[in-house]
Write a protein that holds these residues in place. Structure first.
Motif, short mmCIF file in Angstrom:
data_model
loop_
_atom_site.label_atom_id
_atom_site.label_comp_id
_atom_site.label_asym_id
_atom_site.label_seq_id
_atom_site.Cartn_x
_atom_site.Cartn_y
_atom_site.Cartn_z
N ARG A 14 -62.85 -3.24 -41.41
CA ARG A 14 -61.62 -3.30 -42.19
C ARG A 14 -60.44 -3.84 -41.40
NH1 ARG A 14 -61.48 0.95 -46.06
NH2 ARG A 14 -62.70 -0.67 -47.08
N CYS A 41 -61.50 -12.86 -53.04
CA CYS A 41 -62.41 -12.55 -54.14
C CYS A 41 -63.29 -13.76 -54.46
CB CYS A 41 -61.62 -12.13 -55.37
SG CYS A 41 -62.64 -11.62 -56.75
N LYS A 51 -65.98 -8.49 -47.50
CA LYS A 51 -65.67 -7.07 -47.64
C LYS A 51 -66.69 -6.21 -46.90
CE LYS A 51 -63.45 -4.81 -51.57
NZ LYS A 51 -63.48 -4.60 -53.01
N ARG A 58 -58.20 1.08 -49.44
CA ARG A 58 -58.71 0.69 -50.76
C ARG A 58 -59.48 -0.62 -50.73
NH1 ARG A 58 -55.06 0.99 -55.89
NH2 ARG A 58 -54.04 2.99 -55.69
N GLY A 59 -59.38 -1.34 -49.61
CA GLY A 59 -60.20 -2.56 -49.51
C GLY A 59 -59.40 -3.83 -49.66
N PHE A 110 -59.63 -6.38 -51.77
CA PHE A 110 -59.11 -6.72 -53.10
C PHE A 110 -59.73 -5.76 -54.10
CE2 PHE A 110 -62.84 -9.25 -52.22
CZ PHE A 110 -63.63 -9.05 -53.34
N GLU A 111 -59.16 -5.69 -55.27
CA GLU A 111 -59.65 -4.77 -56.29
C GLU A 111 -60.09 -5.53 -57.53
OE1 GLU A 111 -57.37 -1.32 -57.74
OE2 GLU A 111 -57.38 -0.73 -55.63
N ASP A 112 -61.12 -5.05 -58.18
CA ASP A 112 -61.66 -5.68 -59.38
C ASP A 112 -61.88 -7.18 -59.15
OD1 ASP A 112 -61.71 -3.34 -60.71
OD2 ASP A 112 -59.77 -3.61 -61.70
N LYS A 113 -61.50 -7.96 -60.11
CA LYS A 113 -61.67 -9.41 -59.97
C LYS A 113 -60.29 -10.05 -59.91
CE LYS A 113 -66.13 -9.38 -60.39
NZ LYS A 113 -66.12 -8.02 -59.81
N GLN A 161 -55.43 -6.32 -50.26
CA GLN A 161 -55.23 -5.41 -51.39
C GLN A 161 -54.33 -6.03 -52.47
OE1 GLN A 161 -54.41 -2.25 -53.17
NE2 GLN A 161 -56.61 -2.43 -53.20
N HIS A 207 -53.77 -7.08 -56.50
CA HIS A 207 -54.21 -6.83 -57.88
C HIS A 207 -54.08 -8.12 -58.69
CE1 HIS A 207 -54.22 -2.38 -57.96
NE2 HIS A 207 -53.51 -2.58 -56.88
N GLU A 208 -54.84 -8.22 -59.77
CA GLU A 208 -54.72 -9.41 -60.61
C GLU A 208 -53.33 -9.50 -61.23
OE1 GLU A 208 -56.12 -6.52 -61.22
OE2 GLU A 208 -57.55 -6.70 -62.87
#
Lengths: 507, 526
Positions: free
Chosen positions: A294, A280, A289, A268-269, A271-274, A342, A344-345
């Motif tokens: 990876r 980030c 990224k 999934r990478g 980090f996700e979103d902001k 990975q 999440h905020e």
């Protein structure tokens, strides 16, 4: 406790705030085709209720893993199943296979919100109340005020009752774990913490301090005698509770592996979103990224995480104490949040929980941190249309903290727990007396930037060239503050026992 | 924000309490709102878009303007802020218009005008003698009183969920009471006169004001035995009081008198065409009377003493205001209720005249007036109980006996407001807030008076505990039984009858305590 009624009022206030926040919108309301976390939770109820347990984590015609496939450990799945049974009684349409996809109605919202409130009421809130009652060297009034502040922490309320998740369950179990381990109920504590991990794998952020603290305890008792017995007992408890939770999945290797693949989605990478973490924020200047492959990303993030939490953990093994344990929980979770892969905020809640536990020791810094942590989730909360409840709960929390602890009067070196650090720095730099003043200025600046950025995000349209300007700014600013807090909490841990020894000497 | 925090951090518990409850009110914005929301929106539209001469004639909407002129002017003033939020809400023909901005504006207007209430509470706290003040902040009478007033459950749900503007009106009333306590009689009279022209329901407590000001302000001295010294009458004071009342009334009603519209205004203000009871019976004497009638008619039918064809079909399930016809007991006319109310008020008035006890006595008389008219009035709303509950809070922190009456009155009175909120999302809110207020009020007053005899006897305890099972039955059990269709009125009937018992009891007990209280020694009074 002679003031039980004050505690009751505090709990009732907490519950009222929770329920009133829950009247607002939730993530993905009326946004097909993917909706949001609310739909994810509903979908899991549908899946767990209609499919045999062996198919829960596997892709099939009935279980499209790309559409909110189950990616939390078994306890979450069991919880969903339990909710599904209740839903079935009220209205079977809510969990009908396939046809219920994207189901939304006022009654259903009410049901989902009620499940969160009940879980919270059963697990998280009693843990908070008990924790505050167990605090030592405090008047009853202070305990009650402390409970009020913890229960009013806006981040958790907004994510659970606004955005929609069940963080209070995993955090509640973790808190029961902290309570158990701190009160010498080591086995029960580790059991509770295993439940927390099995509810949400993110609880692994807390696992190292638990491990180090318990290991340190065993060492202290002597590895050849009592300590060894305790170690074996603990190991048995952990293994047994894990096996119990995973019982339907451990019988076949393929099942176990599939669940693990679902829990740790490496592809999934970074980090996700902001997210307000290092990766980030760095991506503003350098798109890691896209540059690095990876597996290198994974290695780098692992190294950074490991290095940043190593000192605190070693210290905890060598000198296990409940106080050190609480601070190590903070730094470890913060290191994971800032550097790991990975993130999440919402994971900032895992840092906020232990910070809530030290609220009474360093009220000024904790309040500051908790405000920043809520601020760092601003883009998410705005996306869910939660501006009004966010502002109101944040102000309420701030007033509660300011009134209960009079935080602005507690900014001396002593009260920031920086005494021993400053003393040791002064050996080399005699003029090092400006730290409290600097910290006060920093707080003021930080508060102003937070208010300004919030106002700008809400009122201004971002320039066309940078549509994500404000979310990125919010994350960047928050990340800087989190780095500062990481340093601060590490300093407290590292210089803690020295002051203890000094005290003993003077005694 | 930081300024707020600084204000709160300096041990300033009062502003923290006020800010806390204000924030709670903001959280209640998305909750259910009743037709009163539309009523007030319609009034905004009427006052904004029509000339004064048509305010009391306009009837596009069924919710015609039926408050006195000052309230209409208040809406007029609000409408000039409202136009910056959403122009559409000021259109008379936009019935049931409730856009997000309209909602926000109307809710915030209530929250904002509550500032007056907060100020009034602040002034009231100054009037309490804090001689029993304990060391702990949470045990000080002032602290308890401000929580009881600021966080009052009834005001919260009636104003900020159901939607009305009681907050600032109650603020005016409390402020005028506080002024009388502070011996600023003229100001108190002025505030009350203004209040009357905002909402005429306060006429119920006007006798207390009239008699008190006449007896204790216009007569400046007493005989040694406490009776009035007739030659001490101060004519200037009476004239100035009269002038105040006259000027305020002229300001309010003058324009309509000039337009020759007074009869129309009064016909709107006092609509006697409505029934004895509201669709949901307020828990007063008539609720017991109706319930008795209902029971008698059921028994009559069972024993074949009544002819089923002659019984009027009056169901009390619909939300419409309608006439309820009695089957066994004689029907009640408006005149009868008026006479009953007057008879109920008279003893307290006599007491105020013949046994003056300063502002405290006045406050008691005021509460008795409010309660008596609640007990026997025509078409009483359940919300009117707040008129007694809020002033009673002032008494509750002073004496154990009053505290006990206050707790019974408040708990039952607040519980009787439950049917106002019948939607599912608000169910947890009303239960949580009710518990919050009840637990706090009972425990804190018990702590305050822990050295005296227990606040409740076993009967009162039993009665109050009975509210719990009643709530469980009405809202959690009844909807799932087969009676739901046949006897849909049952929960409301049970609620109002049960609460009527408690309120009648509190009224009776308060009356007894006022009538039997020995007069305060003269030296203490002066």
């Amino acid at each position: 406790m002679e003031k039980w009624y004050l505690m009751t009022t505090v709990v009732l206030i907490g519950l009222t705030v929770r329920w009133t926040v829950s009247l607002n919108s939730y993530s993905g309301a009326g946004k097909p085709p993917m909706f949001g976390d609310y739909e994810a939770q509903r979908h899991w109820q549908e899946i767990t209720f209609n499919l045999p347990i062996k198919q829960w984590y596997f892709n099939s015609t009935d279980n499209n893993l790309l559409y909110w496939g189950l990616d939390y450990p078994p306890l979450t799945a069991y919880h969903s199943l339990l909710c599904a049974y209740v839903a079935k009684v009220i209205n079977p349409d809510w969990i009908a296979l396939h046809t219920s996809r994207g189901y939304e109605s006022q009654a259903h919202k009410l049901f989902m919100r009620a499940t969160v409130l009940i879980a919270d009421l059963l697990i998280y809130i009693p843990a908070v109340v008990l924790y505050c009652c167990c605090l030592k060297e405090m008047s009853t009034k202070k305990k009650v005020a402390n409970a009020l502040c913890i229960l009013l922490y806006p981040g958790l309320i907004l994510i659970d009752y606004g955005h929609f998740q069940y963080n209070s369950v995993s955090l509640g179990f973790a808190l029961w774990g902290v309570l158990g381990v701190s009160c010498h109920w080591d086995l029960l504590g580790s059991l509770a913490f295993c439940l927390a991990i099995n509810y949400k794998q993110m609880e692994l952020y807390h696992s190292l301090p638990f491990f180090c603290f318990l290991l340190g305890k065993c060492f202290k008792k002597g590895l050849k005698g009592k300590g060894f017995v305790l170690l074996v007992k603990l190991a048995c408890t952990v293994v047994a509770s894990f096996v119990l939770c995973w019982l339907p999945f451990v019988t076949e290797k393929e099942q176990t592996l599939q669940v693990l693949r679902r829990l740790f989605p490496v592809d999934r990478g970074l980090f996700e979103d902001k997210v307000a973490n290092i990766w980030c924020s760095l991506s503003v200047f350098l798109k890691i990224k896209n540059i690095l492959p990876r597996h290198t990303q994974i290695k780098i993030s692992f190294c950074f995480t490991f290095l940043s939490l190593l000192p605190a953990c070693i210290k905890l093994i060598l000198q296990p104490s409940p106080k050190g344990f609480r601070y190590t929980l903070v730094t470890c979770a913060l290191s994971f949040f800032l550097f790991s892969f990975q993130v999440h905020e919402k994971s900032i809640l895992l840092v906020s929980l232990p910070v809530c536990l030290v609220l009474n020791e360093i009220p000024f810094m904790s309040t500051w941190f908790l405000l920043v942590s809520t601020f760092s989730m601003l883009p998410l909360l705005l996306k869910d249309d939660l501006l009004m409840p966010t502002v109101v709960t944040v102000v309420a929390f701030f007033i509660a903290c300011a009134t209960s602890f009079s935080i602005f009067e507690k900014t001396s070196e002593e009260e920031l727990q920086l005494k021993s650090f400053s003393v040791s720095v002064r050996k080399y730099l005699p003029c090092f007396t400006f730290l409290p003043r600097v910290i006060q200025r920093l707080f003021l600046m930080s508060a102003i930037t937070m208010v300004l950025l919030t106002l700008m995000t809400v009122t201004l349209d971002p320039p066309q060239k940078f549509p994500d300007l404000f979310p990125v700014l919010v994350c960047f600013v928050s990340c800087l503050k989190f780095l500062f807090f990481l340093v601060y909490f590490n300093i407290i841990i590292m210089w803690d026992s020295k002051s203890g020894r000094n005290q003993k000497k003077t005694d | 924000m930081a300024a707020l925090g600084l204000a709160a951090s300096g041990g300033n518990w009062f502003s923290a309490l006020a800010l806390g409850v204000t924030l709670l009110k903001c959280l209640l914005i998305p909750t259910y709102h009743s037709t009163d929301f539309e009523v007030h929106r319609n009034w905004l539209a009427i006052t904004h878009s029509l000339p004064v001469s048509q305010w009391y004639y306009e009837e596009t909407s069924e919710w015609t303007l039926d408050y006195p002129p000052f309230f209409a002017w208040f809406e007029y003033a609000l409408s000039h802020v409202a136009k910056y939020f959403d122009q559409e809400m000021l259109n008379i023909h936009n019935l049931n218009y409730a856009s997000a901005k309209t909602l926000l504006f109307q809710r915030f207007s209530v929250i904002f005008t509550d500032i007056l209430f907060v100020y009034a509470v602040h002034e009231c706290c100054k009037c309490i003698d804090g001689k029993k003040a304990g060391k702990e902040l949470t045990e000080k009478p002032k602290f308890i009183l401000s929580v009881l007033l600021l966080w009052n459950f009834g005001l919260l749900i009636v104003d900020h969920i159901h939607f009305q503007y009681n907050g600032f009106l109650m603020g005016l009333m409390l402020l005028s009471i506080a002024r009388l306590f502070q011996k600023r009689h003229m100001e108190g009279a002025l505030l009350f006169a203004v209040l009357l022209h905002f909402k005429h329901i306060y006429l119920y407590i006007a006798p207390a004001y009239g008699i008190y000001l006449l007896r204790s302000y216009c007569f400046t001295a007493n005989k040694p035995d406490g009776s009035v010294r007739w030659n001490s009458f101060n004519f200037v004071r009476l004239i100035s009081l009269g002038l105040i009342v006259f000027l305020v009334s002229a300001l309010s009603l003058g324009p309509f008198l000039a337009l020759n519209q007074l009869p129309q205004v009064f016909s709107r203000l006092f609509p006697f065409k409505r029934g004895l009871c509201h669709a949901y019976w307020a828990p007063n004497f008539w609720a017991l009377y109706n319930a008795l009638d209902k029971v008698l008619s059921v028994i009559g039918l069972k024993l074949k003493l009544l002819d089923p064809n002659k019984i009027p079909k009056a169901s009390m399930t619909s939300g419409l205001v309608q006439q309820f016809q009695h089957t066994v007991l004689p029907s009640v006319t408006p005149l009868a209720t008026l006479i009953c109310t007057l008879i109920a008020i008279l003893p307290s008035i006599f007491c105020l005249w013949f046994k003056p006890q300063g502002p405290k006595g006045f406050l008691r008389c005021l509460i008795l007036c409010a309660l008596s008219s609640f007990m026997f009035g025509w078409h009483v709303h359940e919300k009117a109980i707040l008129l007694a509950i809020l002033p009673m809070s002032l008494l509750s922190v002073g004496k154990a006996g009053d505290a006990s009456i206050f707790l019974i009155l408040t708990t039952t009175g607040h519980y009787s407001l439950f049917p106002l909120l019948f939607t599912a999302p608000e169910l947890p809110i009303k239960i949580l807030l009710m518990l919050l207020f009840t637990v706090y009020s009972i425990s804190s007053l018990k702590t305050l008076f822990r050295k005296e005899k227990p606040l409740f006897n076993w009967m009162e305890t039993f009665y109050l505990l009975g509210l719990g099972p009643l709530e469980v039955f009405c809202e959690f059990v009844f909807p799932f039984t087969s009676w739901k269709l046949k006897y849909s009125f049952l929960p409301l009937l049970l609620t109002s009858a049960y609460c009527a018992v408690g309120i009648t009891y509190a009224w009776f007990k308060l009356y007894v305590s006022v009538l039997t209280d020995p007069p305060v020694s003269k030296t203490k009074k002066q």
